[in-house]
Write an enzyme that holds these catalytic residues in place. Structure first.
Site, PDB file in Angstrom:
ATOM      1  N   HIS A   9       0.843  -1.203   0.000  1.00 43.26           N
ATOM      2  CA  HIS A   9       0.000   0.000   0.000  1.00 43.26           C
ATOM      3  C   HIS A   9       0.876   1.250   0.000  1.00 43.26           C
ATOM      4  O   HIS A   9       1.933   1.293   0.639  1.00 43.26           O
ATOM      5  CB  HIS A   9      -0.885   0.041   1.254  1.00 43.26           C
ATOM      6  CG  HIS A   9      -1.899  -1.053   1.338  1.00 43.26           C
ATOM      7  ND1 HIS A   9      -2.906  -1.200   0.410  1.00 43.26           N
ATOM      8  CD2 HIS A   9      -2.090  -2.046   2.257  1.00 43.26           C
ATOM      9  CE1 HIS A   9      -3.666  -2.247   0.760  1.00 43.26           C
ATOM     10  NE2 HIS A   9      -3.188  -2.777   1.868  1.00 43.26           N
ATOM     11  N   GLU A 284       2.045  -6.652   2.982  1.00 41.74           N
ATOM     12  CA  GLU A 284       1.221  -5.570   3.532  1.00 41.74           C
ATOM     13  C   GLU A 284       2.120  -4.393   3.913  1.00 41.74           C
ATOM     14  O   GLU A 284       1.826  -3.644   4.838  1.00 41.74           O
ATOM     15  CB  GLU A 284       0.481  -6.094   4.784  1.00 41.74           C
ATOM     16  CG  GLU A 284      -0.737  -5.337   5.221  1.00 41.74           C
ATOM     17  CD  GLU A 284      -1.282  -5.933   6.526  1.00 41.74           C
ATOM     18  OE1 GLU A 284      -0.756  -6.958   6.988  1.00 41.74           O
ATOM     19  OE2 GLU A 284      -2.237  -5.361   7.074  1.00 41.74           O
TER      20      GLU A 284
END
Lengths: 341, 341
Positions: A9, A284
């Site tokens: 992200h 992540e």
């Protein structure tokens, strides 16, 4: 072997981008304010935010390429309305596209959707199509709970979602099932809401017959599948009690788990229980958990170390690192093939 | 060594008991109906319901004693109002007491609470006190979400819950954190709502300082702690990010997990990751998952087999089977000691 991180992200976007968001939310409160416009952000600002963070860690940890999407906790579908969500998603995705254009070998785009509570998810089809066809993105993050912890949308197996699934199938892109921030005090975002959503989505898929209707629809359930692999016996047993087919045929041709599980015993369980064809490397990063594990001296989210420690033959490791991602994201595969990879 | 199952439910109560519940709910719709009264149930009906089910399986599987509470999915705190919940909890607990009186060596009571959405949990203190002091129960099931899947109560670390905790401490009884049925279509009860609640409660405990205020308060998080052991690295890392003390001192003197994890790899992970002093044998029998695992030919919920297969020395196995339960439930220990056990 390529090492593809399917779950990254842009949590470090330049401050001006977040300021645009704040202006949006202020404007909602007071429409007399000027209509906010996406921030003007220089290439240098993007470079700095990436090179000191995601790119640095990608290289330090030995990954080659990250499927990169906007910050999940900032999607904030529960805030504002459809128009606000739409402008915000567009700005977030455009920023991802700029990262990809600056570092085409390191990042490939995955888009945020302009979901909004009570708004048909069919309204997100346009942004998905724009991101895939115009920006070259290879997947999307689909929020099963745009309310941010009130869970008042229909389950993912409801026909409400079908128009969106039809577009996913047409474009041949998968979705990562990913909630955003929680506005429910019961649910800590990364410690409860994320994991609960993963578990919830899997159980919904068991209850339904979604993949009979959409045999080629594909979902990645992040964070190692929530609680699912740990409770794999429960889910096999529940499928049986609910008179569903065995999990292998009922949904495991369509559902994949990433490796965002931040300790060796968890990854060991994942690889022991789940077919290796259903596991995609992910970190992540950056990141729900940014610290160093005092037990290992390594970053919790350096999940590559856990995969490397699995007793796998090279061909199996390559499935987790590369081949599964290329199969689940055919547009990624096409893009890599065009580069001779 | 005694083998104590800390998690059993009276899921097989005679039909007349469930009929009382249906009458209650009908009466809510039409108060002109006669006020329903708890069913008259014979000892023989209770004997049959227990001897063909929980007692038979307890003996077949080699456990000695079950901490026995009313059917969790039927607590139905989201249905009716405080008066209805109160009458229903009382009837359910009285029935447990009759089972215990018929089979005092095999079952020890754990109570349901008369929770109701929007009603202060302090109103459940009376029934807890009745069950412990008058009926001889040793613990309770505390529902963190009496709304049944809408999650609109304050988190468990909120002062809302403190009056109830004060009574738990005074009586020296622990609570199992256990939701009931889900009236939210997103959450399958035993496949999502239960597991999510476990995960949610644990993360709430991390966020707060509950055990600084109540150093002797104790909770059992069922279903193997939800997703927590599988994501133990995430929780250790989040505690660190949130500037909480290490989990061992912050909450693992007060929080315990049962072994309701229905396959060997899950139990292996649990015992590998969690201090054995924090693991209590439990089966959730009968039962969220009632079938036979085709991979093993054994019942999914015969969790004793998984514990027996752990490579533990006898003293460690005894902690899981007996000693931890006696420590977490002091009133159980006192009761066993009075019997010379």
């Amino acid at each position: 072997m390529l090492i593809i991180d399917c779950h990254g992200h842009y949590t470090t976007a330049p401050a001006a981008h977040q300021k645009f968001r704040e202006q949006q939310l202020a404007w909602l409160e007071d429409p007399a304010l000027p209509t906010p416009r996406p921030a003007q952000i220089s290439d240098d600002a993007i470079r700095e935010s990436i090179e000191t963070n995601q790119l640095r860690l990608q290289q330090a940890r030995g990954a080659d390429l990250t499927l990169f999407s906007p910050r999940a906790s900032a999607m904030g579908h529960h805030q504002g309305n459809e128009a606000v969500s739409s402008a915000w998603a567009r700005a977030c995705n455009d920023l991802i596209k700029r990262v990809v254009d600056l570092y085409p070998e390191n990042f490939v785009g995955v888009c945020q959707l302009p979901q909004s509570p009570g708004v048909p998810v069919a309204h997100s089809v346009g942004e998905l199509e724009r991101c895939v066809r115009e920006l070259g993105f290879v997947g999307c993050n689909l929020n099963p709970d745009p309310s941010g912890g009130h869970w008042n949308s229909p389950p993912l197996i409801d026909r409400h979602w079908y128009p969106f699934y039809e577009k996913m199938v047409e474009l041949d892109v998968p979705a990562m099932v990913h909630v955003s921030a929680s506005c429910n005090a019961n649910f800590h975002a990364t410690g409860a809401h994320y994991i609960n959503a993963d578990t919830t989505a899997f159980m919904q898929f068991i209850e339904g017959d979604l993949f009979r209707d959409f045999p080629t629809l594909r979902f990645i359930i992040p964070h190692g599948g929530g609680a699912v692999p740990y409770h794999w016996g429960r889910y096999r047993g529940l499928a049986d009690m609910l008179k569903r087919p065995p999990l292998a045929t009922h949904l495991m041709r369509n559902v994949y788990f990433d490796t965002c599980v931040y300790h060796q015993p968890g990854i060991d369980l994942l690889a022991r229980v789940i077919d290796l064809d259903n596991i995609l490397f992910g970190s992540e990063m950056l990141g729900a958990v940014r610290g160093v594990d005092p037990q290992t001296g390594q970053y919790f989210d350096d999940t590559k170390r856990y995969i490397d420690a699995l007793p796998l033959v090279a061909a199996d490791r390559r499935r987790i690192y590369e081949l599964n991602a290329r199969r689940v994201y055919p547009r990624l595969d096409a893009l890599l093939r065009a580069r001779g990879l």
